[in-house]
Design an enzyme around this catalytic site. Sequence first.
Site, PDB file in Angstrom:
ATOM      1  N   ASP A  10      27.437  58.982  40.909  1.00  0.00           N
ATOM      2  CA  ASP A  10      27.154  60.279  41.515  1.00  0.00           C
ATOM      3  C   ASP A  10      28.118  61.385  41.097  1.00  0.00           C
ATOM      4  OD1 ASP A  10      29.168  59.064  42.933  1.00  0.00           O
ATOM      5  OD2 ASP A  10      28.418  59.580  44.916  1.00  0.00           O
TER       6      ASP A  10
ATOM      7  N   GLU B  55      30.120  48.879  33.054  1.00  0.00           N
ATOM      8  CA  GLU B  55      31.114  49.747  32.417  1.00  0.00           C
ATOM      9  C   GLU B  55      31.973  48.999  31.404  1.00  0.00           C
ATOM     10  OE1 GLU B  55      30.516  49.725  35.675  1.00  0.00           O
ATOM     11  OE2 GLU B  55      30.155  51.783  36.336  1.00  0.00           O
TER      12      GLU B  55
ATOM     13  N   GLY C 295      41.896  40.260  22.037  1.00  0.00           N
ATOM     14  CA  GLY C 295      41.325  38.940  22.278  1.00  0.00           C
ATOM     15  C   GLY C 295      40.613  38.775  23.601  1.00  0.00           C
TER      16      GLY C 295
ATOM     17  N   GLU D   2      39.931  26.970  24.134  1.00  0.00           N
ATOM     18  CA  GLU D   2      40.805  26.593  25.242  1.00  0.00           C
ATOM     19  C   GLU D   2      40.987  25.079  25.309  1.00  0.00           C
ATOM     20  OE1 GLU D   2      38.610  29.004  25.421  1.00  0.00           O
ATOM     21  OE2 GLU D   2      39.746  30.747  26.121  1.00  0.00           O
TER      22      GLU D   2
ATOM     23  N   ASP E 175      29.100  30.042  23.007  1.00  0.00           N
ATOM     24  CA  ASP E 175      28.290  29.977  24.223  1.00  0.00           C
ATOM     25  C   ASP E 175      29.099  30.344  25.461  1.00  0.00           C
ATOM     26  OD1 ASP E 175      29.800  27.659  23.869  1.00  0.00           O
ATOM     27  OD2 ASP E 175      28.323  26.341  24.781  1.00  0.00           O
TER      28      ASP E 175
ATOM     29  N   ASN F  31      28.785  24.983  21.506  1.00  0.00           N
ATOM     30  CA  ASN F  31      29.611  23.783  21.477  1.00  0.00           C
ATOM     31  C   ASN F  31      30.023  23.362  22.885  1.00  0.00           C
ATOM     32  OD1 ASN F  31      31.368  25.921  21.839  1.00  0.00           O
ATOM     33  ND2 ASN F  31      32.319  25.706  19.823  1.00  0.00           N
TER      34      ASN F  31
ATOM     35  N   HIS G  59      33.983  58.247  49.130  1.00  0.00           N
ATOM     36  CA  HIS G  59      33.747  56.921  48.551  1.00  0.00           C
ATOM     37  C   HIS G  59      34.335  56.869  47.139  1.00  0.00           C
ATOM     38  CE1 HIS G  59      30.446  59.467  47.217  1.00  0.00           C
ATOM     39  NE2 HIS G  59      30.238  58.645  46.206  1.00  0.00           N
ATOM     40  N   HIS G  60      34.602  55.700  46.672  1.00  0.00           N
ATOM     41  CA  HIS G  60      35.240  55.441  45.374  1.00  0.00           C
ATOM     42  C   HIS G  60      36.720  55.826  45.345  1.00  0.00           C
ATOM     43  CE1 HIS G  60      31.276  54.505  44.213  1.00  0.00           C
ATOM     44  NE2 HIS G  60      30.967  55.542  43.458  1.00  0.00           N
TER      45      HIS G  60
ATOM     46  N   GLY H 127      30.904  24.856  25.872  1.00  0.00           N
ATOM     47  CA  GLY H 127      32.067  25.266  26.647  1.00  0.00           C
ATOM     48  C   GLY H 127      33.096  26.035  25.855  1.00  0.00           C
TER      49      GLY H 127
END
Length: 570
Positions: free
Chosen positions: A34, A57, A419, A484, A450, A478, A120-121, A480
């Site tokens: 708004d 955003e 990253g 990591e 994925d 793969n 608001h915001h 997952g």
Amino acid sequence: MVSTYPESEVTLGRYLFERLHQLKVDTIFGLPGDFNLSLLDKVYEVPDMRWAGNANELNAAYAADGYSRIKGLSCLVTTFGVGELSALNGVGGAYAEHVGLLHVVGVPSISSQAKQLLLHHTLGNGDFTVFHRMSNSISQTTAFLSDISIAPGQIDRCIREAYVHQRPVYVGLPANMVDLKVPSSLLETPIDLKLKQNDPEAQEEVVETVSKLVSQATNPIILVDACALRHNCKEEVKQLVDATNFQVFTTPMGKSGISESHPRFGGVYVGTMSSPQVKKAVENADLILSVGSLLSDFNTGSFSYSYKTKNVVEFHSDYMKIRQATFPGVQMKEALQQLIKRVSSYINPSYIPTRVPKRKQPLKAPSEAPLTQEYLWSKVSGWFREGDIIVTETGTSAFGIIQSHFPSNTIGISQVLWGSIGFTVGATVGAAMAAQEIDPSRRVILFVGDGSLQLTVQEISTLCKWDCNNTYLYVLNNDGYTIERLIHGKSASYNDIQPWNHLSLLRLFNAKKYQNVRVSTAGELDSLFSDKKFASPDRIRMIEVMLSRLDAPANLVAQAKLSERVNLEN
């Protein structure tokens, strides 16, 4: 510039978008709120300008980043507080990686701010500048507009700073100022985007010192990094290579900073994770001309550069470093141009151009063999074509792409320093929309895991909305978070994800023209890459690449071990 405005005044909102249109920024990214709605009306008053209308955003910030990497500048519009804060991860990435981006925030009216209304915001404390202050540290400059008499000048200053320094800038635009009028004649004077000239004496000292080092070197090389791309020095890099005949290498972030078809291109240097030939060629050099370096961990193989020489010259966007001496304010673009004019006469007579490292031949495998990362990255080079825009996600893709060969006039987009996983889905939207405006036949090719896809998948909807039929979406399935898993938690459940039916996504997002493909074997991949119809960018394509859970490029496996060691250090 001849005036195209029949009236003597234009609204401030239109002034902003006309200025961007003059610089060929014709797609505006963001979401309505708004406090920015009246501003968004002005987008439609500028011929050939469009409002992308992103899914959120954060994705919009990623898209603006991708657009800017093609066009040199972009614009993101968010609303006060909730909108702008959602975008800040993407803005932070643009700051870290030197990407020019104008972040325009629709803020409450000046009277509301003065009365400290509990709107608001807000945080409920009457402070309307707190979010502006949050953006200060990840902005080249900022402006919080309040005076219409100087607002056009502030907008021009911010646009110039974003373009020249290739960093985000912040503009807070109060809702009540959007429709205030400013002289249209101001638009007749183009924004000055020229770099300021280097100090002549400092630059001459730089060029003389570098020339002397060149005259003494018998085994020199050129190393191209990210800021050579971001600060528009690709042509200077090519001219320097041509003038010297030195071997040239790139870093992962510098990939596409020099044509990989150039006869003096030797490959990608990543410290200890480089190919043995590349590692030897770079580390045994007696002079290294490093253009635009960003020496982050993943860009250097966890800081494993092992130069044998102290004769390193670093060309940066706003300073030079020669051995241990720093020259503040000497910008690399002009310094390179001056060096190129005379460097050939300083080359050591004993310098004999050595052969560049050979490219690896594509791998071969039985057609029924399960698909692997090594095979994918070996074979995809043959499918790439001149002019492609190749976007690779943090993780297996960013490491795998290092092994591929880019044709001439290719643009590579990755986010090796910041990253942020999921970045590339939004960046692909921005790149695809930029390509539509420049040359719709240019293919935009995304490689995303994925796991990363699940963070920003809804932005595929924007590709479908705008019929970005020049887009290929390779989803590396793969099962997952493989990068990591390799760093820590190989079988930990926190690295698992909920499996998705990826080949249903384009239908879900109502794509008009699309194709779904799944490849699981070497033979299926070979067939796909030899299909001429598949190579034609006439529809959005989703390609699901089935890989085993722990399969990864060899250099990523090595990087993961180094990263785990660094993470556990006291």
